[in-house]
Design an enzyme around this catalytic site. Structure first.
Site, PDB file in Angstrom:
ATOM      1  N   HIS A 195      35.350  45.877  45.690  1.00 54.62           N
ATOM      2  CA  HIS A 195      36.041  47.005  45.063  1.00 54.62           C
ATOM      3  C   HIS A 195      34.995  48.085  44.780  1.00 54.62           C
ATOM      4  O   HIS A 195      33.855  47.753  44.420  1.00 54.62           O
ATOM      5  CB  HIS A 195      36.641  46.601  43.700  1.00 54.62           C
ATOM      6  CG  HIS A 195      37.972  45.942  43.749  1.00 54.62           C
ATOM      7  ND1 HIS A 195      38.345  44.964  42.844  1.00 54.62           N
ATOM      8  CD2 HIS A 195      39.062  46.142  44.543  1.00 54.62           C
ATOM      9  CE1 HIS A 195      39.583  44.576  43.094  1.00 54.62           C
ATOM     10  NE2 HIS A 195      40.046  45.271  44.120  1.00 54.62           N
ATOM     11  N   CYS A 289      36.295  46.146  35.305  1.00 57.21           N
ATOM     12  CA  CYS A 289      37.476  45.487  35.868  1.00 57.21           C
ATOM     13  C   CYS A 289      38.526  45.215  34.791  1.00 57.21           C
ATOM     14  O   CYS A 289      39.721  45.175  35.086  1.00 57.21           O
ATOM     15  CB  CYS A 289      37.102  44.158  36.517  1.00 57.21           C
ATOM     16  SG  CYS A 289      36.028  44.306  37.926  1.00 57.21           S
TER      17      CYS A 289
HETATM   18  N1  ARG Z   1      39.484  38.059  41.146  1.00 55.28           N
HETATM   19  C1  ARG Z   1      39.829  39.439  41.191  1.00 55.28           C
HETATM   20  C2  ARG Z   1      40.046  39.886  42.631  1.00 55.28           C
HETATM   21  O1  ARG Z   1      39.348  39.445  43.485  1.00 55.28           O
HETATM   22  C3  ARG Z   1      38.772  40.265  40.538  1.00 55.28           C
HETATM   23  C4  ARG Z   1      39.121  41.704  40.375  1.00 55.28           C
HETATM   24  C5  ARG Z   1      38.049  42.510  39.733  1.00 55.28           C
HETATM   25  N2  ARG Z   1      38.470  43.805  39.426  1.00 55.28           N
HETATM   26  C6  ARG Z   1      37.817  44.943  39.700  1.00 55.28           C
HETATM   27  N3  ARG Z   1      38.276  46.063  39.224  1.00 55.28           N
HETATM   28  N4  ARG Z   1      36.797  44.965  40.507  1.00 55.28           N
HETATM   29  O2  ARG Z   1      40.911  40.664  42.924  1.00 55.28           O
END
Ligand code: ARG
Length: 299
Positions: A195, A289
């Site tokens: 991300h 996150c």
């Molecule tokens: N386990 C989640 C995923 O892989 C983690 C998300 C983390 N969020 C972020 N904004 N980077 O989607």
């Protein structure tokens, strides 16, 4: 629907206009904070039960009590800084719902819903959208795959938009059409930084920090051109998700292990605030996150 004015993009309502803003007034020239409005989701049902990024190992135990304590501390830090924090009810069966940043993108009071790539997270999109609809926000249901503020970050009058792992280029276009603003697409190439908010932090409207190796050569060129004075963050700090940080323009909530990044922030007049999120790191996330910013429609 009508497009909100681009001036509404900026979250920089002067803190002095809002109650409680005195806790935010800058005492020295340089970076200055503005009051923020955040949405968070407690990790009540948090666990790593599936693997959709390289940080997640379903055979590694998670401790929900520790996750909850770290989350509460994060929320309390925001409250102590004078920010507003709202909370969405967690839903059983959605262990990643704690990562609220992925739940939507809110600019100038308009909500662009998330549409998750992986089926395990797909019900989160409508859940977050409903939270906003129920509170009278104007919401727009995305037609294209996007993971909210995880991949789309407001930097002044510009939206920086990640792609390559989760959010599609079509979603960037959709957002551009919805908001009528410039959306700069940036391709991510390292699966650990799946991300945009794992590889880049917006510190202030025109100031960012990022880890160049997370980006494609084209994206690195775009970033170097648009942000020649950016804070360049090294591999060690990136690898503890140091860039998954939350800035109010002055205070930067950051993983305690990102020590060099904290020094770089201090050198620029920012005030790093180390907040441990190690338990939430097992799911591949940190402070950012867990934090969805609600940017109001400006008068
Ligand atoms: N386990 C989640 C995923 O892989 C983690 C998300 C983390 N969020 C972020 N904004 N980077 O989607």
């Amino acid at each position: 629907m009508t497009s909100p004015s681009t001036s509404g993009l900026s979250a920089d309502m002067p803190g002095a206009d809002t109650p409680g803003a005195d806790t935010l007034s800058a005492d020295v020239p340089g970076p200055s904070p503005t009051r923020r409005h955040y949405l968070m989701c407690p990790p009540t049902y948090y666990a790593v039960t599936y693997e959709i990024n390289p940080w997640m190992h379903a055979d590694q135990a998670t401790d929900t009590a520790v996750a909850l304590a770290q989350w509460e501390r994060l929320r309390d830090v925001y409250l102590d800084l004078g920010h507003t924090v709202e909370v969405i009810d967690p839903l059983p069966g959605l262990p990643d719902m704690v990562y609220a940043a992925n739940g939507a993108m809110v600019v100038a009071g308009t909500v662009y819903s998330a549409s998750f790539l992986y089926p395990q997270r797909q019900p989160e999109g409508p859940a977050y959208e409903r939270w906003f609809t129920d509170r009278g926000y104007e919401t727009f249901t995305a037609q294209h795959t996007n993971e909210g503020e995880g991949d789309m970050l407001v930097a002044g009058d510009l939206v920086l938009a990640g792609t390559g792992f989760r959010t599609s280029r079509e979603a960037h276009e959709e957002l551009r059409g919805l908001l009528g603003v410039e959306v700069l697409g940036l391709e991510l190439v390292d699966p650990r930084y799946y991300h945009l908010d794992t590889a880049l932090t917006v510190l202030a409207p025109g100031e960012i920090a990022y880890h160049p190796p997370a980006f494609s050569p084209e994206a690195r060129e775009l970033l170097a051109h648009r942000f020649p004075d950016a804070v360049i963050v090294g591999a060690d700090d990136a690898a503890v998700l140091g860039l998954n940080a939350v800035s109010d323009g002055k205070h930067v909530v950051v993983a305690p292990a990102a020590t060099r990044f904290a020094d770089q922030l201090r050198e620029r007049g920012y005030a790093p605030i180390p907040v441990p999120t190690t338990e939430l790191l097992k799911g591949g996330g940190g402070a950012k996150c867990c934090t969805l910013e609600i940017r109001p429609r400006l008068p």
